[in-house]
Write an enzyme that holds these catalytic residues in place. Structure first.
Site, PDB file in Angstrom:
ATOM      1  N   LYS A 164      -3.026   1.404   3.971  1.00  0.00           N
ATOM      2  CA  LYS A 164      -3.593   0.958   2.694  1.00  0.00           C
ATOM      3  C   LYS A 164      -2.972  -0.374   2.268  1.00  0.00           C
ATOM      4  O   LYS A 164      -1.750  -0.525   2.264  1.00  0.00           O
ATOM      5  CB  LYS A 164      -3.368   2.030   1.629  1.00  0.00           C
ATOM      6  CG  LYS A 164      -4.048   1.760   0.294  1.00  0.00           C
ATOM      7  CD  LYS A 164      -3.825   2.946  -0.651  1.00  0.00           C
ATOM      8  CE  LYS A 164      -4.510   2.754  -1.990  1.00  0.00           C
ATOM      9  NZ  LYS A 164      -4.257   3.909  -2.889  1.00  0.00           N
ATOM     10  N   CYS A 223      -9.177   4.328  -1.426  1.00  0.00           N
ATOM     11  CA  CYS A 223      -9.115   4.328  -2.893  1.00  0.00           C
ATOM     12  C   CYS A 223      -9.174   2.920  -3.506  1.00  0.00           C
ATOM     13  O   CYS A 223     -10.215   2.285  -3.503  1.00  0.00           O
ATOM     14  CB  CYS A 223      -7.869   5.088  -3.352  1.00  0.00           C
ATOM     15  SG  CYS A 223      -8.007   5.744  -5.047  1.00  0.00           S
ATOM     16  N   GLU A 243      -7.583  11.533  -0.062  1.00  0.00           N
ATOM     17  CA  GLU A 243      -6.278  10.882  -0.153  1.00  0.00           C
ATOM     18  C   GLU A 243      -5.305  11.855  -0.828  1.00  0.00           C
ATOM     19  O   GLU A 243      -5.678  12.580  -1.763  1.00  0.00           O
ATOM     20  CB  GLU A 243      -6.391   9.595  -0.974  1.00  0.00           C
ATOM     21  CG  GLU A 243      -5.085   8.814  -1.067  1.00  0.00           C
ATOM     22  CD  GLU A 243      -5.189   7.603  -1.985  1.00  0.00           C
ATOM     23  OE1 GLU A 243      -4.372   6.685  -1.829  1.00  0.00           O
ATOM     24  OE2 GLU A 243      -6.087   7.587  -2.856  1.00  0.00           O
TER      25      GLU A 243
END
Length: 461
Positions: A142, A176, A43
């Site tokens: 995300k 994440c 990321e």
């Protein structure tokens, strides 16, 4: 990767991203040379970090839905200017390997959309996957943004549950902070039954439970899935720790807080781990500890903070024994024997059952055997990276009322212990033949997703 706090031209933004992609391309070529079928990159690995909403805009491209059947390498202008997607696609095509990368997506909107940002554009932290022919086969926006990230990225209106099929298994992908929440992470594994999860991340390590290699390997074991975690490496921001994890433990991992050197990890995994003879049995996490005697008030119990959470601790004052500590509905039980009881180190058993409220809100149930930072009990829960005490045996269990429990064993120097512990079907996390290295923590990290607040209230504080 340079911080991007000032507005730059699209050409300057591309120049920076090309420098970063030069590094990624070297890793792609080497991975393909060694026979890898898929590579995951970090990321923020292409455009860096530290942005405002305005300054990140030149780094973004319009990423279409993969259903359009597009190979950017051979048709780069079909959806407008897309040099980053073109280069990533060519990396995959020229090396006959799947390439997973994290980039930024922009989507224009207008006033007919009541949620359209005032600048007329949705901006997303986005993962893309190109297959071995260079075709765009997956795009993920995300959903659970981390703190300041919400000031320059938007989250999609609904969580995206993204999967794609390959000749070597069914894959899912998220990014994440997503890993700490039910959607999309748990849904991908528990409901859609993916074989392998791809995980670009920029993970800041937080001892004792949330260092990257520790938590990511535990998540793979707890969920029974292959997990490919590619972490940004920046020691100034405490970011390090990538790994290739299987349901029965780590296959390869890298943790280095001393230098800025990155590292390419390559390992072989079962493409369908649920069919493997090594696949762990189902676990009834509360079974064993439910039969342990209930806690009685103990004057030796004391409170301490771990990452802002108020734990109840009891000291392991003897070289061996059985101890129990409780908090609310959680009863944690430990049987142990130290190889040697040292005067200069203190260990405790701790329990936490409640709402974590820093860097996001989520409910936890945690049982932990923990080395204190010093012999002063007030330091119990503070980060400790080294230890000297080995254990001849340990067995940790708890009365969890969630099925989502992640087993962690972390040795001195932030090292994992693959193959040295097991989880029994009755919920005990126990050593096999003692510990080969001194112990920092042995932990059962439980997540009670059912109690969580609705998104986005739980994530943005």
């Amino acid at each position: 990767m340079a911080p991007s706090q000032t507005l730059v031209s699209p050409d300057d933004a591309l120049a920076l991203m090309n420098r970063n992609m030069d590094v990624l391309e070297g890793a792609v070529k080497e991975a393909a040379k060694q026979g890898a079928h898929i590579i995951v990159t970090p990321e923020d690995g292409i455009y860096g970090w530290v942005f405002t909403r305005e300054t990140i805009y030149p780094y973004l491209e319009d990423i279409p839905d993969p259903e359009v059947n597009w190979i950017p390498c051979t048709d780069p202008t079909r959806f407008g200017r897309a040099p980053v997607q073109e280069r990533l696609s060519c990396m995959a095509r020229n090396n006959s390997i799947y390439v997973v990368a994290n980039i930024g997506d922009k989507k224009p909107c207008n006033s007919s959309d009541p949620k359209c940002p005032s600048d007329g554009c949705y901006q997303y932290n986005t993962d893309v996957v190109f297959d071995s022919e260079g075709k765009l086969v997956a795009r993920y926006h995300k959903y659970n943004l981390f703190m300041s990230e919400a000031s320059y990225f938007n989250y999609p209106k609904e969580p995206e549950i993204i999967t794609f099929e390959t000749p070597f298994g069914k894959f899912g992908i998220f990014t994440c902070f997503d890993i700490l929440f039910r959607e999309p992470a748990v849904v991908l594994v528990s409901e859609l039954q993916v074989d392998t999860v791809l995980f670009p991340t920029a993970w800041m390590n937080v001892l004792p439970f949330l260092t990257a290699v520790e938590f990511h390997s535990a998540w793979a074991m707890g969920m029974g899935v292959n997990f490919l975690a590619s972490n940004t490496h920046n020691t100034i921001m405490s970011m390090t720790g990538s790994g290739i994890y299987a349901p029965d433990g780590a296959r390869a991992y890298y943790y280095n807080m001393k230098t800025e050197d990155g590292h390419l990890l390559i390992a072989e995994l079962d493409s369908h781990p649920r069919l493997s003879t090594a696949f762990p049995p189902a676990v009834s996490w509360s079974s064993y500890a439910s039969n342990v005697e209930s806690c009685l008030p103990d004057e030796n119990d004391f409170s301490g903070l771990i990452f802002h959470d108020q734990f109840t601790f009891t000291e392991l004052s003897k070289p061996e024994g059985s101890v129990t500590v409780c908090q609310k509905d959680l009863r944690c039980h430990l049987s142990y024997k130290m190889a040697e009881k040292r005067d200069d180190e203190v260990y405790v058993l701790g329990a936490f059952d409640g709402l974590h409220v820093v860097e996001g809100q989520y409910y936890l149930q945690i049982c932990t055997l923990l080395k204190c930072k010093s012999t002063d009990l007030s330091t119990c829960g503070q980060p400790a990276e080294t230890a000297q005490t080995k254990f001849a045996k340990f067995s940790l269990s708890g009365t969890f009322d969630t099925n989502y429990v992640f087993p962690e064993v972390l040795y001195s120097g932030v090292q994992l212990a693959p193959g040295e512990f097991e989880v029994l079907s009755d919920g005990r996390l126990q050593s096999k033949n003692g510990t080969s290295k001194p112990v920092l923590t042995v932990t059962l990290f439980g997540r009670h997703y059912e109690k969580d607040l609705p998104h986005p209230l739980r994530s943005f504080l």
